[in-house]
Design a protein around this motif. Sequence first.
Motif, PDB file in Angstrom:
ATOM      1  N   SER A  60      27.079  11.841  19.157  1.00 24.22           N
ATOM      2  CA  SER A  60      26.114  11.068  19.942  1.00 24.22           C
ATOM      3  C   SER A  60      25.343  11.806  20.615  1.00 24.22           C
ATOM      4  O   SER A  60      25.575  13.159  20.647  1.00 24.22           O
ATOM      5  CB  SER A  60      26.927   9.959  20.966  1.00 24.22           C
ATOM      6  OG  SER A  60      27.781  11.016  21.776  1.00 24.22           O
ATOM      7  N   ASP A  61      24.577  11.553  21.492  1.00 22.42           N
ATOM      8  CA  ASP A  61      23.634  12.198  22.479  1.00 22.42           C
ATOM      9  C   ASP A  61      24.602  12.866  23.531  1.00 22.42           C
ATOM     10  O   ASP A  61      25.630  12.482  23.806  1.00 22.42           O
ATOM     11  CB  ASP A  61      22.617  11.703  22.796  1.00 22.42           C
ATOM     12  CG  ASP A  61      21.326  11.138  22.271  1.00 22.42           C
ATOM     13  OD1 ASP A  61      21.404  11.736  21.112  1.00 22.42           O
ATOM     14  OD2 ASP A  61      20.770  10.312  22.617  1.00 22.42           O
ATOM     15  N   PRO A  62      24.260  14.072  23.993  1.00 23.92           N
ATOM     16  CA  PRO A  62      24.855  14.689  25.333  1.00 23.92           C
ATOM     17  C   PRO A  62      24.596  13.892  26.544  1.00 23.92           C
ATOM     18  O   PRO A  62      23.659  13.047  26.463  1.00 23.92           O
ATOM     19  CB  PRO A  62      24.394  16.052  25.313  1.00 23.92           C
ATOM     20  CG  PRO A  62      23.003  16.081  24.831  1.00 23.92           C
ATOM     21  CD  PRO A  62      23.021  14.947  23.611  1.00 23.92           C
ATOM     22  N   ASN A  63      25.696  13.930  27.332  1.00 25.68           N
ATOM     23  CA  ASN A  63      25.601  13.485  28.701  1.00 25.68           C
ATOM     24  C   ASN A  63      24.610  13.962  29.441  1.00 25.68           C
ATOM     25  O   ASN A  63      23.485  13.714  29.554  1.00 25.68           O
ATOM     26  CB  ASN A  63      26.986  13.371  29.192  1.00 25.68           C
ATOM     27  CG  ASN A  63      26.982  12.797  30.580  1.00 25.68           C
ATOM     28  OD1 ASN A  63      26.141  12.268  30.907  1.00 25.68           O
ATOM     29  ND2 ASN A  63      28.142  13.237  31.380  1.00 25.68           N
ATOM     30  N   VAL A  64      24.929  15.009  30.379  1.00 22.72           N
ATOM     31  CA  VAL A  64      24.115  15.929  31.164  1.00 22.72           C
ATOM     32  C   VAL A  64      24.166  17.305  30.766  1.00 22.72           C
ATOM     33  O   VAL A  64      25.329  17.839  30.716  1.00 22.72           O
ATOM     34  CB  VAL A  64      24.503  15.503  32.702  1.00 22.72           C
ATOM     35  CG1 VAL A  64      23.326  16.492  33.461  1.00 22.72           C
ATOM     36  CG2 VAL A  64      24.537  14.154  33.101  1.00 22.72           C
ATOM     37  N   MET A  65      22.962  17.764  30.299  1.00 25.93           N
ATOM     38  CA  MET A  65      23.142  19.116  30.124  1.00 25.93           C
ATOM     39  C   MET A  65      22.928  20.002  31.364  1.00 25.93           C
ATOM     40  O   MET A  65      22.172  20.742  31.486  1.00 25.93           O
ATOM     41  CB  MET A  65      21.851  19.645  28.958  1.00 25.93           C
ATOM     42  CG  MET A  65      22.053  19.091  27.689  1.00 25.93           C
ATOM     43  SD  MET A  65      20.886  19.411  26.547  1.00 25.93           S
ATOM     44  CE  MET A  65      19.540  18.478  26.993  1.00 25.93           C
ATOM     45  N   GLN A 192      19.189  28.917  41.088  1.00 22.29           N
ATOM     46  CA  GLN A 192      18.878  28.647  42.099  1.00 22.29           C
ATOM     47  C   GLN A 192      17.336  27.994  42.057  1.00 22.29           C
ATOM     48  O   GLN A 192      16.982  26.902  42.659  1.00 22.29           O
ATOM     49  CB  GLN A 192      19.050  29.605  43.153  1.00 22.29           C
ATOM     50  CG  GLN A 192      18.856  28.877  44.373  1.00 22.29           C
ATOM     51  CD  GLN A 192      19.103  30.112  45.892  1.00 22.29           C
ATOM     52  OE1 GLN A 192      19.540  31.210  45.155  1.00 22.29           O
ATOM     53  NE2 GLN A 192      19.136  29.853  46.860  1.00 22.29           N
ATOM     54  N   HIS A 193      16.533  29.003  41.369  1.00 23.70           N
ATOM     55  CA  HIS A 193      15.066  28.692  41.511  1.00 23.70           C
ATOM     56  C   HIS A 193      14.642  27.364  40.940  1.00 23.70           C
ATOM     57  O   HIS A 193      13.435  27.146  40.862  1.00 23.70           O
ATOM     58  CB  HIS A 193      14.438  30.023  40.863  1.00 23.70           C
ATOM     59  CG  HIS A 193      14.717  30.206  39.390  1.00 23.70           C
ATOM     60  ND1 HIS A 193      15.692  30.786  38.803  1.00 23.70           N
ATOM     61  CD2 HIS A 193      13.845  29.983  38.418  1.00 23.70           C
ATOM     62  CE1 HIS A 193      15.649  30.824  37.776  1.00 23.70           C
ATOM     63  NE2 HIS A 193      14.313  30.270  37.108  1.00 23.70           N
ATOM     64  N   ILE A 194      15.631  26.710  39.905  1.00 26.13           N
ATOM     65  CA  ILE A 194      15.363  25.641  39.537  1.00 26.13           C
ATOM     66  C   ILE A 194      15.688  24.628  40.251  1.00 26.13           C
ATOM     67  O   ILE A 194      15.182  23.419  40.242  1.00 26.13           O
ATOM     68  CB  ILE A 194      15.805  25.550  37.829  1.00 26.13           C
ATOM     69  CG1 ILE A 194      15.247  26.712  36.956  1.00 26.13           C
ATOM     70  CG2 ILE A 194      15.712  24.183  37.207  1.00 26.13           C
ATOM     71  CD1 ILE A 194      13.977  26.576  36.564  1.00 26.13           C
ATOM     72  N   PHE A 195      16.745  24.728  40.630  1.00 23.12           N
ATOM     73  CA  PHE A 195      17.824  23.503  41.114  1.00 23.12           C
ATOM     74  C   PHE A 195      17.556  23.239  42.826  1.00 23.12           C
ATOM     75  O   PHE A 195      17.896  22.138  43.040  1.00 23.12           O
ATOM     76  CB  PHE A 195      19.076  23.326  40.661  1.00 23.12           C
ATOM     77  CG  PHE A 195      19.232  22.936  39.311  1.00 23.12           C
ATOM     78  CD1 PHE A 195      19.026  21.666  38.781  1.00 23.12           C
ATOM     79  CD2 PHE A 195      19.483  23.874  38.576  1.00 23.12           C
ATOM     80  CE1 PHE A 195      19.230  21.370  37.822  1.00 23.12           C
ATOM     81  CE2 PHE A 195      19.831  23.312  37.040  1.00 23.12           C
ATOM     82  CZ  PHE A 195      19.553  22.084  36.489  1.00 23.12           C
ATOM     83  N   LYS A 203      21.447  13.756  38.193  1.00 24.92           N
ATOM     84  CA  LYS A 203      20.230  13.050  37.827  1.00 24.92           C
ATOM     85  C   LYS A 203      18.795  13.795  37.845  1.00 24.92           C
ATOM     86  O   LYS A 203      17.688  12.876  37.598  1.00 24.92           O
ATOM     87  CB  LYS A 203      20.128  11.805  38.895  1.00 24.92           C
ATOM     88  CG  LYS A 203      21.160  10.622  38.858  1.00 24.92           C
ATOM     89  CD  LYS A 203      21.091   9.649  39.912  1.00 24.92           C
ATOM     90  CE  LYS A 203      22.311   8.638  39.713  1.00 24.92           C
ATOM     91  NZ  LYS A 203      22.191   7.496  40.499  1.00 24.92           N
ATOM     92  N   SER A 204      19.164  14.956  38.193  1.00 27.18           N
ATOM     93  CA  SER A 204      17.746  15.694  37.949  1.00 27.18           C
ATOM     94  C   SER A 204      16.972  15.811  36.724  1.00 27.18           C
ATOM     95  O   SER A 204      17.724  16.085  35.692  1.00 27.18           O
ATOM     96  CB  SER A 204      17.991  17.225  38.618  1.00 27.18           C
ATOM     97  OG  SER A 204      16.863  17.910  38.592  1.00 27.18           O
ATOM     98  N   THR A 205      15.810  15.740  36.601  1.00 24.79           N
ATOM     99  CA  THR A 205      15.068  15.692  35.319  1.00 24.79           C
ATOM    100  C   THR A 205      14.992  17.176  34.850  1.00 24.79           C
ATOM    101  O   THR A 205      14.789  17.344  33.608  1.00 24.79           O
ATOM    102  CB  THR A 205      13.483  15.312  35.567  1.00 24.79           C
ATOM    103  OG1 THR A 205      12.820  16.168  36.640  1.00 24.79           O
ATOM    104  CG2 THR A 205      13.423  13.967  36.015  1.00 24.79           C
ATOM    105  N   GLU A 209      15.395  19.885  30.331  1.00 22.45           N
ATOM    106  CA  GLU A 209      14.861  21.101  29.637  1.00 22.45           C
ATOM    107  C   GLU A 209      15.484  22.194  30.252  1.00 22.45           C
ATOM    108  O   GLU A 209      15.212  22.955  31.105  1.00 22.45           O
ATOM    109  CB  GLU A 209      13.378  21.320  29.707  1.00 22.45           C
ATOM    110  CG  GLU A 209      12.888  20.088  28.996  1.00 22.45           C
ATOM    111  CD  GLU A 209      11.137  20.367  29.169  1.00 22.45           C
ATOM    112  OE1 GLU A 209      10.801  21.393  29.752  1.00 22.45           O
ATOM    113  OE2 GLU A 209      10.547  19.449  28.548  1.00 22.45           O
ATOM    114  N   PRO A 210      17.078  22.202  30.190  1.00 16.95           N
ATOM    115  CA  PRO A 210      17.975  23.141  30.880  1.00 16.95           C
ATOM    116  C   PRO A 210      17.415  24.677  30.629  1.00 16.95           C
ATOM    117  O   PRO A 210      16.935  25.038  29.539  1.00 16.95           O
ATOM    118  CB  PRO A 210      19.501  22.749  30.451  1.00 16.95           C
ATOM    119  CG  PRO A 210      19.090  22.358  29.193  1.00 16.95           C
ATOM    120  CD  PRO A 210      17.919  21.520  29.031  1.00 16.95           C
ATOM    121  N   ILE A 211      17.874  25.245  31.644  1.00 18.63           N
ATOM    122  CA  ILE A 211      17.482  26.906  31.827  1.00 18.63           C
ATOM    123  C   ILE A 211      18.842  27.374  31.945  1.00 18.63           C
ATOM    124  O   ILE A 211      19.411  27.267  33.220  1.00 18.63           O
ATOM    125  CB  ILE A 211      16.583  27.330  32.683  1.00 18.63           C
ATOM    126  CG1 ILE A 211      15.128  26.616  32.749  1.00 18.63           C
ATOM    127  CG2 ILE A 211      16.329  28.827  33.010  1.00 18.63           C
ATOM    128  CD1 ILE A 211      14.127  27.237  31.375  1.00 18.63           C
TER     129      ILE A 211
END
Length: 537
Positions: A60-65, A192-195, A203-205, A209-211
């Motif tokens: 199945s699809d992943p949950n939260v990357m 940190q610079h992303i989140f 729930k962050s978008t 597209e995880p870094i």
Amino acid sequence: MRNKKWLVLLLSLVMLVSTACGNKTVTEDPAPTDTPTDIGQEPTAPQKVDGGIFIFAIASDPNVMNPLYAGDRVTMTINNAIFAPLYVIDEEGTEFFLAESITPSEDYLTYTLKLKSGLKWHDGEDLNADDVIFTLNSITDEKQKANSRGSFIIAGKPVEAKKIDDLTVEFILPEVSVPFMGSLGGIRPIPQHIFEGEEDLAKSTKNLEPIGSGPFKFKEMKSGEKVELVRFDEYFDGKPNLESVVFRVIADPNAANTALLNGELSARYITTADVDKFNTDENFNVVLYKEGMLNNMVFRLTNKDLQNKDVRKAIAYGINKDEIITGVYKSSEYAEKAYSVFVPSTQFHTSDVEKYEYNVEKAKELLKNAGVENLKLRLAYINSSKENEGFGLIMQQQLKAIGIELELLPMERGAFYDKLLDASNTDFDLAFNGYVMGVEPNGYKPLFRTGDFNNFMGYANEELDAAWEDGVVETDEAKRGEIYQTIQKQLMKDMVVYPIAYPNSIVAVNKKYGGIEEAKPVPIFMFRDLSKLYIME
């Protein structure tokens, strides 16, 4: 948004097959002969090549990357490729990844972590102490509801992190915590610079597209089809051999097997029913290793009848484990009967617990004394799991013999986890589950602690809650062992989780791939470090 489902990628792949053919030549001796002599050139041994694709099957699809929230096999497997840990402690010792060292103070209240130099995020930004501190603070922030928060709250207070320099972080504990060093190593930093500034990390978008900092970076995700990653050339341990890794969504296990046999997949977990097929196929290697997993059945205490401990015990006595091992796993070569909620590789595991050996008459007696008859129960499990289906069919017949009617409820993976993780849900009474908690016994605490969101049985035992906390701070190993053995014994007396089996993992890998041993087969992820896999041509 905790342990749920997973993302995957679809990938139609043309496999390159290189065949070494000997060149046939005819030579003449100085003296004439009646027949020419054929000299066949020796076939060239397959060589390691740069590039190529490795394709996994996921259900199945992943949950939260995002590693702060991954709790299911699919999501954790994908996150393992994207996000590198600080270090890993297992039965073999400590293996460092992003970290260079971890040093405790003499009083074990301060730990100093040194990062390796030159670490990079997938977007090219530096990974440093600020990111590690941001990650820890996000975990301990109650409103972020990170899965591992309980590991970093000690005596009701959060672990503090202090920056010494760009590569050094000092962690200050409010009280001694024996499991802390292992818990810290399992942190997979987020940037940190992303989140920074995100109100709800789960729930962050940005998770779409995880870094990360792992050997492969995110390229694309198509829901219900695939998740595709490409290699990260600046990975701290060197550029990965493979060009890309694809996680292809195939919910049906039969379709996944067909795809593997047809060369559309590179590897997948197989069942004991498939072992002979792949063992005799010259195109595959079959890898068998201990999963460190407990397959189990949980009791939902929302059911009034199951709130009676004797009813739960009656069910346990009505199950024949030997028949399950033979019927589902073929033999003990592939699974061992389980008696404790701890797996054998967990420190202080004991089988000296109430075992509930098969006893129909005792089961009937317990039900009679509890005043329960004609009991009807609903058993939920993931519909794509042949293993769980086998458990269910066998138990259905076994429990019928003690007067319990068992309705089987196979569910789509996502729906199953949504309902399982909601302890108040009443759509079923029993459920098959599996978990891998590692070598540190404190890792099991969230499953059984009163009120914990991971405690989806609705179990409450204040004395055990206190014992779990005692185990965290006890530095005398013998006394600590006594604490965890007492916990195991009490959990089996209370029978809120019925241990079924400790299974081995069986993986079929296409023979064109090398580096299996270096990549290290491990529980959950299949391979610890995908950067070590390569293609041979």
